[in-house]
Design an enzyme around this catalytic site. Sequence first.
Site, mmCIF file in Angstrom:
data_model
loop_
_atom_site.group_PDB
_atom_site.id
_atom_site.type_symbol
_atom_site.label_atom_id
_atom_site.label_comp_id
_atom_site.label_asym_id
_atom_site.label_seq_id
_atom_site.Cartn_x
_atom_site.Cartn_y
_atom_site.Cartn_z
ATOM 1 N N HIS A 51 -43.895 -40.859 -4.844
ATOM 2 C CA HIS A 51 -44.892 -41.758 -5.435
ATOM 3 C C HIS A 51 -44.147 -43.057 -5.727
ATOM 4 C CE1 HIS A 51 -46.757 -37.792 -6.721
ATOM 5 N NE2 HIS A 51 -47.695 -38.372 -6.007
ATOM 6 N N ASP A 54 -42.151 -42.576 -8.703
ATOM 7 C CA ASP A 54 -40.976 -41.691 -8.573
ATOM 8 C C ASP A 54 -39.804 -42.550 -8.101
ATOM 9 O OD1 ASP A 54 -42.366 -39.235 -9.015
ATOM 10 O OD2 ASP A 54 -42.988 -39.191 -6.905
ATOM 11 N N GLU A 176 -55.010 -38.642 2.481
ATOM 12 C CA GLU A 176 -54.962 -37.190 2.184
ATOM 13 C C GLU A 176 -56.274 -36.780 1.520
ATOM 14 O OE1 GLU A 176 -51.663 -36.117 -0.375
ATOM 15 O OE2 GLU A 176 -52.412 -34.085 -0.659
ATOM 16 N N GLU A 212 -53.617 -31.233 3.713
ATOM 17 C CA GLU A 212 -53.036 -30.245 2.797
ATOM 18 C C GLU A 212 -53.840 -28.957 2.938
ATOM 19 O OE1 GLU A 212 -51.569 -31.229 -1.064
ATOM 20 O OE2 GLU A 212 -52.373 -29.373 -1.921
ATOM 21 N N HIS A 215 -56.302 -28.126 0.167
ATOM 22 C CA HIS A 215 -57.461 -29.019 0.077
ATOM 23 C C HIS A 215 -58.513 -28.620 1.110
ATOM 24 C CE1 HIS A 215 -54.806 -32.470 -1.762
ATOM 25 N NE2 HIS A 215 -54.720 -31.344 -2.427
ATOM 26 N N ASP A 250 -56.783 -26.269 -7.947
ATOM 27 C CA ASP A 250 -55.812 -26.480 -6.863
ATOM 28 C C ASP A 250 -54.522 -25.735 -7.222
ATOM 29 O OD1 ASP A 250 -54.320 -27.492 -4.808
ATOM 30 O OD2 ASP A 250 -54.360 -29.573 -5.492
ATOM 31 N N ASP A 252 -51.650 -24.841 -5.171
ATOM 32 C CA ASP A 252 -50.347 -25.206 -4.598
ATOM 33 C C ASP A 252 -49.376 -24.027 -4.535
ATOM 34 O OD1 ASP A 252 -51.200 -27.844 -4.221
ATOM 35 O OD2 ASP A 252 -50.462 -28.486 -6.177
ATOM 36 N N ASP A 285 -46.250 -29.029 -0.265
ATOM 37 C CA ASP A 285 -46.736 -29.501 -1.575
ATOM 38 C C ASP A 285 -46.997 -28.244 -2.408
ATOM 39 O OD1 ASP A 285 -47.577 -31.001 -3.668
ATOM 40 O OD2 ASP A 285 -49.191 -32.042 -2.622
HETATM 41 C C1 GLO Z 1 -52.849 -33.176 -5.336
HETATM 42 C C2 GLO Z 1 -52.191 -33.769 -4.185
HETATM 43 C C3 GLO Z 1 -50.916 -34.498 -4.566
HETATM 44 C C4 GLO Z 1 -50.557 -35.494 -3.490
HETATM 45 C C5 GLO Z 1 -49.407 -36.367 -3.886
HETATM 46 C C6 GLO Z 1 -49.089 -37.398 -2.829
HETATM 47 O O1 GLO Z 1 -53.768 -32.420 -5.234
HETATM 48 O O2 GLO Z 1 -51.939 -32.810 -3.225
HETATM 49 O O3 GLO Z 1 -49.871 -33.601 -4.768
HETATM 50 O O4 GLO Z 1 -50.242 -34.849 -2.317
HETATM 51 O O5 GLO Z 1 -49.713 -36.995 -5.086
HETATM 52 O O6 GLO Z 1 -49.930 -38.472 -2.918
HETATM 53 MG MG MG Z 2 -50.775 -32.936 -1.444
#
Ligand code: GLO
Ligand code: MG
Length: 346
Positions: A51, A54, A176, A212, A215, A250, A252, A285
């Site tokens: 980010h 970051d 994304e 992703e 998602h 979500d 992950d 992710d």
């Molecule tokens: C959240 C997203 C997040 C993005 C990351 C990159 O649901 O997956 O992790 O991938 O902030 O922009």
């Molecule tokens: Mg992501």
Amino acid sequence: MAKPTVYRFCAGPWNFSEGQDPYGPPTRPPQSFDWKLSALRELGFEAMMFHDDDAVPDIDSKSRAQVLKEAKELRKRLKGEGLVAEMVAPRLWFAPQTVDGAYTNNDPKLRRYAIDRSKQAIDIAHELDTDLLVLWLAREGSYIRESKDAGRCVDYLVTACNALLAHDPKIRLAIEPKPNEPMDVAYLPTIGHTLALAQLTRDPKRVGTLIESAHAILAGLDPADEIDFAMAFGKLWSLHLNDQNGLKFDQDKPFGSANLRVAFNQVRALERNGYGRRGEYICFDVHPFRTTRPEHWLKHLDNSRKTFLRLLDKARTYPEAQAAALITDRNYQDLDQLVLEHLLGK
Ligand code: GLO
Ligand code: MG
């Protein structure tokens, strides 16, 4: 026959999360950015995603010159660790200015903030030597349908993409999509929406996508089909592999953790479309399970890669001819069992 792809792996600093969730505090002590850098290296990963904040912490309190200076220093540190930056993503969901939307905020001043901050993220990407800007449109949607004009918001999204494409003639935007969370409903929920939006921009060739797995599952879709669809357009420029147990928050989870067959099909789709051959990375992710102890902190990343490589072997040894014969015969019962037996192994 083309040489097999050698896949390269990537993760972001947020994937070493400390366990905080909306209902409770962190469960692991905080670690420095340097610790995360060397952890990634230790894992044998080759790239890091960033980010903008970051890369440059407290970004909004710093001058542009200071931001770019720190980005330059980061590039040196990355080089020292033998890592590269895969992408930069403007974190447009934390600042007070974006509380009610970033590019699609009803207030033009706040939309301007989101665009300016994203242009700066492009400049950071430039310093970090990557041409990829990832846009996870976290707050572009609504909680209350009547609070925004969804048609006008499409124009706002196109306006924002156009401003970013004009800012740097080399930058590529990878959007994304995610159907919900934090929003009730998001404006770009699927790969199809993302690629359709790309067509409205001033340079569709430079607007692509990032899939992703979780998602896609949250949108009720199969991530492997999303991969095939994006790659049919030559537009899969990055990837967040992970897993998700149905329609919940979500999650992950580690890659393959909830549904090995769905994960296998993603690997097959990547293989048959040649993902990675133009320098794309396999990014995970994923997050540690909340109660993971600090000594097991890196396992979710290591295990995701292990599972990916095991499934790659399964994809490469899949009995294609036998499967093709069953398909011709419309013997889907045995085709189904062939896949299961192959995954189960001897
Ligand atoms: C959240 C997203 C997040 C993005 C990351 C990159 O649901 O997956 O992790 O991938 O902030 O922009
Ligand atoms: Mg992501």
